[in-house]
Design an enzyme around this catalytic site. Sequence first.
Site, mmCIF file in Angstrom:
data_model
loop_
_atom_site.group_PDB
_atom_site.id
_atom_site.type_symbol
_atom_site.label_atom_id
_atom_site.label_comp_id
_atom_site.label_asym_id
_atom_site.label_seq_id
_atom_site.Cartn_x
_atom_site.Cartn_y
_atom_site.Cartn_z
ATOM 1 N N HIS A 115 8.100 -7.871 -3.499
ATOM 2 C CA HIS A 115 7.039 -8.010 -4.114
ATOM 3 C C HIS A 115 6.960 -9.276 -4.810
ATOM 4 O O HIS A 115 7.423 -9.314 -6.035
ATOM 5 C CB HIS A 115 6.278 -7.034 -5.030
ATOM 6 C CG HIS A 115 6.115 -5.724 -4.302
ATOM 7 N ND1 HIS A 115 4.664 -5.774 -3.901
ATOM 8 C CD2 HIS A 115 6.785 -4.750 -3.614
ATOM 9 C CE1 HIS A 115 4.630 -4.229 -3.371
ATOM 10 N NE2 HIS A 115 5.804 -3.817 -3.127
ATOM 11 N N GLU A 127 4.511 -10.902 -6.409
ATOM 12 C CA GLU A 127 3.612 -10.971 -7.264
ATOM 13 C C GLU A 127 3.795 -10.119 -8.703
ATOM 14 O O GLU A 127 3.267 -10.633 -9.659
ATOM 15 C CB GLU A 127 2.296 -10.304 -6.861
ATOM 16 C CG GLU A 127 2.266 -8.694 -6.829
ATOM 17 C CD GLU A 127 2.978 -8.092 -5.444
ATOM 18 O OE1 GLU A 127 3.562 -9.085 -4.771
ATOM 19 O OE2 GLU A 127 2.742 -7.097 -5.183
ATOM 20 N N GLY A 176 0.742 -0.964 0.077
ATOM 21 C CA GLY A 176 -0.197 0.187 0.040
ATOM 22 C C GLY A 176 0.793 1.225 -0.124
ATOM 23 O O GLY A 176 2.219 1.203 0.252
ATOM 24 N N LYS A 208 -10.684 -10.473 -16.872
ATOM 25 C CA LYS A 208 -10.637 -10.382 -18.032
ATOM 26 C C LYS A 208 -9.775 -11.876 -18.948
ATOM 27 O O LYS A 208 -10.585 -12.366 -19.564
ATOM 28 C CB LYS A 208 -10.109 -9.431 -18.799
ATOM 29 C CG LYS A 208 -10.179 -9.081 -20.324
ATOM 30 C CD LYS A 208 -11.610 -8.433 -20.471
ATOM 31 C CE LYS A 208 -11.892 -8.367 -22.036
ATOM 32 N NZ LYS A 208 -13.130 -7.510 -22.125
ATOM 33 N N CYS A 249 5.223 -6.297 1.633
ATOM 34 C CA CYS A 249 5.817 -4.959 1.990
ATOM 35 C C CYS A 249 4.767 -4.136 3.004
ATOM 36 O O CYS A 249 4.880 -4.432 3.981
ATOM 37 C CB CYS A 249 5.557 -4.364 0.526
ATOM 38 S SG CYS A 249 6.266 -2.582 0.326
ATOM 39 N N TYR A 250 3.746 -3.217 2.662
ATOM 40 C CA TYR A 250 3.221 -2.356 3.673
ATOM 41 C C TYR A 250 2.190 -3.394 4.571
ATOM 42 O O TYR A 250 2.380 -3.433 5.682
ATOM 43 C CB TYR A 250 2.243 -1.548 2.817
ATOM 44 C CG TYR A 250 1.238 -0.840 4.042
ATOM 45 C CD1 TYR A 250 1.842 0.456 4.464
ATOM 46 C CD2 TYR A 250 0.059 -1.297 4.455
ATOM 47 C CE1 TYR A 250 0.987 1.180 5.234
ATOM 48 C CE2 TYR A 250 -0.601 -0.571 5.295
ATOM 49 C CZ TYR A 250 -0.178 0.441 5.749
ATOM 50 O OH TYR A 250 -0.631 1.390 6.941
ATOM 51 N N ASP A 306 -17.106 -9.754 -23.262
ATOM 52 C CA ASP A 306 -17.689 -10.081 -22.085
ATOM 53 C C ASP A 306 -19.335 -10.487 -22.350
ATOM 54 O O ASP A 306 -19.712 -11.290 -21.547
ATOM 55 C CB ASP A 306 -17.627 -8.679 -21.224
ATOM 56 C CG ASP A 306 -16.276 -8.349 -21.168
ATOM 57 O OD1 ASP A 306 -15.290 -8.997 -21.220
ATOM 58 O OD2 ASP A 306 -16.237 -7.179 -20.548
#
Length: 530
Positions: A186, A188, A72, A386, A99-100, A244
Site C-alpha cells: 500500500h 498510500e 479491498g 476537509k 493490493c486487491y 464548512d
Amino acid sequence: MNSPSQTTPSPETSAGDIQQETVLVLDFGSQTAQLIARRVRDQNVFCQLVRHDLSAERIKELAPKGLILSGGPASVYAENAPQVDPEIFNLGIPVLGICYGMQAECRAMGCEVKPSQSREFGHTEMTCDADDPLFRGLPENFTVWMSHGDRVENLDESFVVLAETDDCPNAAIKHKDRPIYGLQFHPEVTHTQHGEHLLGNFIRNICGCEGSWKISSFIEQEVDSIRERVGQSRVICGLSGGVDSSVTAALLYKALGSQLTCIFVDNGLLRKGEREQVEYEFGEHFKTDLHVVDARDRFLEALAGVTDPQKKRKIIGKTFIDVFKDESAGIENAHFLAQGTLYPDVIESGANPDGPAATIKYHHNVGGLPEQLGFELIEPMRMLFKDEVRLMGHELGLPEKLIWRHPFPGPGLAVRCLGEITHDRLETLREADAVLIEELYDSDYYHKVQQAFAVLLPLQTVGVMGDARTYEDVIAIRSVDTDNFMTADWSRLPYDLLQRVSTRIINSVRGVNRVVYDISSKPPSTIEWE
Ligand code: XMP
C-alpha cells in the site's frame, strides 16, 4: 465528471467535477480508497473515487489520465468478488492496481491469484528495480506496508517483476507493452517509505500528469461556475458558525457579493461568543446580507421539559426548519440554497451515479432542507476533502481560529446539557465550556486535541463551602485525540492544565462544585455524552 464542453449546470454538477487532468480511483471497498484520492491530490492532480465496475465505455468518456484500482476486503476468487471491466486495460490509459486492485487486474488479464502460504501483514523489506520509471529516484531497498492473504502466483509472460519481498515474489509488477502496473503493498499509507514519491512517479512519469490542480484555481473555477448557474438570482446560505458553512459562505460572497444572503439561527444552544464571531466575520469582515435570527425563546419553549436525547434532536431539527422557512420566506428572488456538503459525504451517500455505492452511515443531521423549502441546491465543496476546505478558507481570508475550530454538533449544547434544558443550565454549561477552551488555547493544547468540550450532568453532588454542605452541579470535561472521529482516545492532558480548568470552573461558574475528566475511549463510548 463531465468533459469541459458539458458545462450545463445541474444540482449534481459543479465546476469541481470538471477537471482537465483527472485520475480516477476505482473503489474496491478498501478503507484507504479515500486516502489514495487524497494522496493523488497532494500531487496537485484532481482525483475522484468511482465504482469499481465502472464500464470501460464510461471511463473512456471521462478521459482520465490514469486509473488506480484500490485495495479491498474480498478475495478475488471468492464468489461475487468485485471485478473490473477487463476492457479498461485496452483503453491505453495507465493503470496502477494496489493490493486487491492488483489481483483483480492480474485476474482480468489471465494470471493466477492464490491464497498465500502465510498472510502477510505489516512492515516488510522490499527490493525494487530502481531504473523503472515507477521507482525512479528511490533506493533499491525500502520498507513497505503489506496487508494481504492472496497473492499473484503465475505471472503471465506479458508481465515483468519490478520488486520482491521475502514472502512475496511479485510485490510490484508491470506489463511488458502497456502502462499497466501492480503493487501488492500500500503506497498510500504512511507506513510505506517513499509512498508519496512512488505515487508521484506513477502520476507524472507514467500518466504524464503535469500537476496543475490547486485550490486557488479551483476557487476561480467554482466562482465562474456559481456565477453562471445563479445568474441574477439570490442565494441563501445557512451559516452554522462551523468551518464548512463558513467557507461555503466566503466562497459564495466572492462569487456573488451582494446577491448572497446568509442566515444564522441563534438557537440559544451555541457556545460562548459564537454568535458575535459570525456577526463579525459575515457582517463586518465579509459584508454579506446577514440575517441573524434570534430564535432562543422558540427553541427553549419547544425543548421545555424534554430530557430524551432523541426527542431533543428531533425538536431541534424541526424547529430549525420552521425558523429557517420563516426567515427565508421573506427573502425575494432567492432560488438557491447553499450547503457545505463535503466529498466524503458525497461518496458515502452514494449520490454520484459514477461513484461507489452508499456505505451505511449514521447521519446526524437533518437532511432534505432545500427540497422542503423549494430551493435548488448549491454545494460548492462537494468535491473537497476537509483539509482542502480548510485550505480554501485560508485562501479566502477566514481567520485561522475559525478554520481550525473543533467540530460542534448541529444540536449544539443540547447534546451536552444532559437532562432538562433551561436557560440557566445552558448558561452554566456555556461558561464552563468557555473556561476549558480558553485554557486549552492558553496552554497550546487546543490544536493538539481534535475535540474538547464541557458537559453538564443531570445530577447534583455534595460539596463543602465554608462550613456548609452544598448540593451543586457536576461538569464533565471531554477531550479526544482522533483521526476520523469514528474511533477516538481520551487526550492525555497535563494534570496541571486539568487542575487549572477545574479550579477556574469551580471558582467562577456559579452552581458548580465538582469537575470530572472523561477517560473513556470510543468505542465503546461515543465522543458526545447526549
Ligand atoms: P459521537 O458522539 O457519535 O460523535 O462519537 C462523532 C462526531 O460527530 C459529532 N456529532 C454530531 N455532529 N450533529 C452533528 O453535526 C449531531 O447531531 C452530532 N452528534 C455527534 C460529534 O461532535 C463528533 O465530532
